[in-house]
Design a protein around this motif. Sequence first.
Motif, PDB file in Angstrom:
ATOM      1  N   LEU A  34      10.272  -1.034   2.234  1.00 28.77           N
ATOM      2  CA  LEU A  34       9.905   0.357   1.987  1.00 28.77           C
ATOM      3  C   LEU A  34      10.210   0.683   0.529  1.00 28.77           C
ATOM      4  N   GLY A  35       9.235   1.309  -0.153  1.00 28.52           N
ATOM      5  CA  GLY A  35       9.410   1.579  -1.574  1.00 28.52           C
ATOM      6  C   GLY A  35       8.971   2.966  -1.981  1.00 28.52           C
ATOM      7  N   VAL A  36       9.240   3.279  -3.247  1.00 28.79           N
ATOM      8  CA  VAL A  36       8.860   4.571  -3.823  1.00 28.79           C
ATOM      9  C   VAL A  36       8.280   4.330  -5.211  1.00 28.79           C
ATOM     10  N   SER A  37       7.171   4.986  -5.503  1.00 32.20           N
ATOM     11  CA  SER A  37       6.587   4.972  -6.842  1.00 32.20           C
ATOM     12  C   SER A  37       7.114   6.197  -7.589  1.00 32.20           C
ATOM     13  N   VAL A  38       7.718   5.977  -8.749  1.00 27.63           N
ATOM     14  CA  VAL A  38       8.351   7.069  -9.505  1.00 27.63           C
ATOM     15  C   VAL A  38       7.840   7.096 -10.938  1.00 27.63           C
ATOM     16  N   TYR A  39       8.192   8.181 -11.652  1.00 29.75           N
ATOM     17  CA  TYR A  39       7.816   8.306 -13.059  1.00 29.75           C
ATOM     18  C   TYR A  39       9.015   8.381 -13.991  1.00 29.75           C
ATOM     19  N   THR A  40      10.072   9.072 -13.574  1.00 28.13           N
ATOM     20  CA  THR A  40      11.164   9.368 -14.509  1.00 28.13           C
ATOM     21  C   THR A  40      12.419   8.558 -14.192  1.00 28.13           C
ATOM     22  N   ASN A  41      13.298   8.483 -15.186  1.00 32.72           N
ATOM     23  CA  ASN A  41      14.581   7.815 -14.985  1.00 32.72           C
ATOM     24  C   ASN A  41      15.452   8.560 -13.971  1.00 32.72           C
ATOM     25  N   THR A  90       0.843  -1.196   0.000  1.00 34.04           N
ATOM     26  CA  THR A  90       0.000   0.000   0.000  1.00 34.04           C
ATOM     27  C   THR A  90       0.876   1.243   0.000  1.00 34.04           C
ATOM     28  N   LYS A  91       0.244   2.379  -0.301  1.00 38.47           N
ATOM     29  CA  LYS A  91       0.983   3.637  -0.435  1.00 38.47           C
ATOM     30  C   LYS A  91       0.416   4.670   0.523  1.00 38.47           C
ATOM     31  N   LEU A  92       1.320   5.468   1.049  1.00 34.60           N
ATOM     32  CA  LEU A  92       0.943   6.507   1.996  1.00 34.60           C
ATOM     33  C   LEU A  92       0.168   7.634   1.321  1.00 34.60           C
ATOM     34  N   ALA A  93      -0.783   8.195   2.036  1.00 38.37           N
ATOM     35  CA  ALA A  93      -1.487   9.399   1.584  1.00 38.37           C
ATOM     36  C   ALA A  93      -1.000  10.550   2.450  1.00 38.37           C
ATOM     37  N   LEU A  94      -0.219  11.454   1.867  1.00 36.74           N
ATOM     38  CA  LEU A  94       0.425  12.511   2.645  1.00 36.74           C
ATOM     39  C   LEU A  94      -0.061  13.909   2.276  1.00 36.74           C
ATOM     40  N   LYS A  95      -1.201  13.989   1.598  1.00 34.03           N
ATOM     41  CA  LYS A  95      -1.757  15.295   1.250  1.00 34.03           C
ATOM     42  C   LYS A  95      -2.656  15.809   2.357  1.00 34.03           C
ATOM     43  N   GLU A  96      -2.982  17.086   2.274  1.00 29.95           N
ATOM     44  CA  GLU A  96      -3.910  17.736   3.205  1.00 29.95           C
ATOM     45  C   GLU A  96      -3.474  17.571   4.663  1.00 29.95           C
ATOM     46  N   GLY A  97      -2.159  17.664   4.880  1.00 27.07           N
ATOM     47  CA  GLY A  97      -1.644  17.664   6.245  1.00 27.07           C
ATOM     48  C   GLY A  97      -1.530  16.310   6.908  1.00 27.07           C
ATOM     49  N   GLU A 131      -2.276  -6.231  10.784  1.00 21.97           N
ATOM     50  CA  GLU A 131      -1.281  -5.568  11.623  1.00 21.97           C
ATOM     51  C   GLU A 131       0.031  -5.380  10.887  1.00 21.97           C
ATOM     52  N   LYS A 132       0.171  -6.077   9.739  1.00 26.73           N
ATOM     53  CA  LYS A 132       1.428  -5.991   8.999  1.00 26.73           C
ATOM     54  C   LYS A 132       1.164  -6.186   7.510  1.00 26.73           C
ATOM     55  N   ILE A 133       1.911  -5.437   6.699  1.00 25.93           N
ATOM     56  CA  ILE A 133       1.833  -5.582   5.244  1.00 25.93           C
ATOM     57  C   ILE A 133       3.213  -5.933   4.702  1.00 25.93           C
ATOM     58  N   ASP A 134       3.244  -6.346   3.455  1.00 20.41           N
ATOM     59  CA  ASP A 134       4.530  -6.720   2.867  1.00 20.41           C
ATOM     60  C   ASP A 134       5.368  -5.491   2.549  1.00 20.41           C
ATOM     61  N   ALA A 135       4.743  -4.470   1.933  1.00 25.52           N
ATOM     62  CA  ALA A 135       5.520  -3.294   1.528  1.00 25.52           C
ATOM     63  C   ALA A 135       4.710  -2.014   1.693  1.00 25.52           C
ATOM     64  N   LEU A 136       5.400  -0.983   2.140  1.00 27.40           N
ATOM     65  CA  LEU A 136       4.835   0.360   2.239  1.00 27.40           C
ATOM     66  C   LEU A 136       5.568   1.236   1.239  1.00 27.40           C
ATOM     67  N   MET A 137       4.808   2.023   0.468  1.00 19.65           N
ATOM     68  CA  MET A 137       5.436   2.847  -0.551  1.00 19.65           C
ATOM     69  C   MET A 137       5.047   4.319  -0.398  1.00 19.65           C
ATOM     70  N   PHE A 138       5.968   5.177  -0.781  1.00 23.84           N
ATOM     71  CA  PHE A 138       5.627   6.572  -1.009  1.00 23.84           C
ATOM     72  C   PHE A 138       4.915   6.651  -2.348  1.00 23.84           C
ATOM     73  N   HIS A 139       3.793   7.366  -2.373  1.00 22.34           N
ATOM     74  CA  HIS A 139       2.966   7.392  -3.578  1.00 22.34           C
ATOM     75  C   HIS A 139       3.624   8.160  -4.718  1.00 22.34           C
ATOM     76  N   SER A 140       4.609   8.961  -4.388  1.00 21.47           N
ATOM     77  CA  SER A 140       5.311   9.738  -5.411  1.00 21.47           C
ATOM     78  C   SER A 140       6.725  10.041  -4.943  1.00 21.47           C
TER      79      SER A 140
END
Length: 290
Positions: free
Chosen positions: A135-142, A76-83, A100-109
């Motif tokens: 821990l992961g990150v979702s990205v768009y560019t090289n 799943t990915k964190l929602a960090l908007k609106e404070g 209580e536990k997931i396999d991976a947590l990602m930053f949405h951007s």
Amino acid sequence: MKISCKLILGTVQFGLNYGVNNKLGQMSILEAHEILDLALKSGVKTLDTAAAYGSSERVIGDFIKSKGHNPFNIITKLALKEGRTWGNSLQSSYTDLGVEKIDALMFHSYKDYVNTKGQLQELLDSQKGKGFNKLGVSVYTNEELAAVATDEHIDLVQAPFNLLDNDSLRSEALRKCKEHNKEVHTRSAYLQGLFFMDVKDLPERLKPLRKELGVIHDISKAADISIGALALSYALSKPYIDGVLIGVDSLNQLEQNLQWAHTENLESYFEMMDNLKVKEVSLLNPVNWN
């Protein structure tokens, strides 16, 4: 690795009306649960969701509750908007998923990752190994891939990869991530359904892609397979990709995807796709379609 194990089921359609070619809208909870059942039976054990995907996490949580245990590896990915902080976003995800536990947590951007870097150690100290494994990150560019590749705290990257956003554009950056022991997942195998659209029906903003989309349709005809089989098999064929994310609008679509995933003997056509180069690279990011 079995092909089905390399597939990751995206669940944005469980909670939102999503996709440029989605004509069915948001699916019912019943159909979402039927899709999850079929995924399990077919060996697809990893789900990709997010706090920002509407009711998706709750729908998955209801399914888990009905089973009496969690049969999936959940990303799943964190929602960090609106404070919102990583702490309350993560707790909300645990609650909605009923785990209580997931396999991976990602930053949405990548932006979320950069903005939270100062809190990274606190996040890892309090949650890694306890609330999540990776821990992961979702990205768009090289460029974003290159920056994340050297961060020893990041275990997983997710980036676009498909018939247009292809080997010629992505392989070097994705291989660098593998060299730094990152797990590599890719998304947008069908570019939000764009590959299935008739070239004549393209929105005005996407008409610069007509030539390249025409080439894909020609290759599909030459190989005597569907566009979907070509697109999914292409991403699954790459050894530097560990997981390929697919999203479906219906149970029938998942059944079709599972068939496409087992298409064989396409190597010569994959070489053609490797060499296809898009001029309007900005249009490979759906954010730029509006």
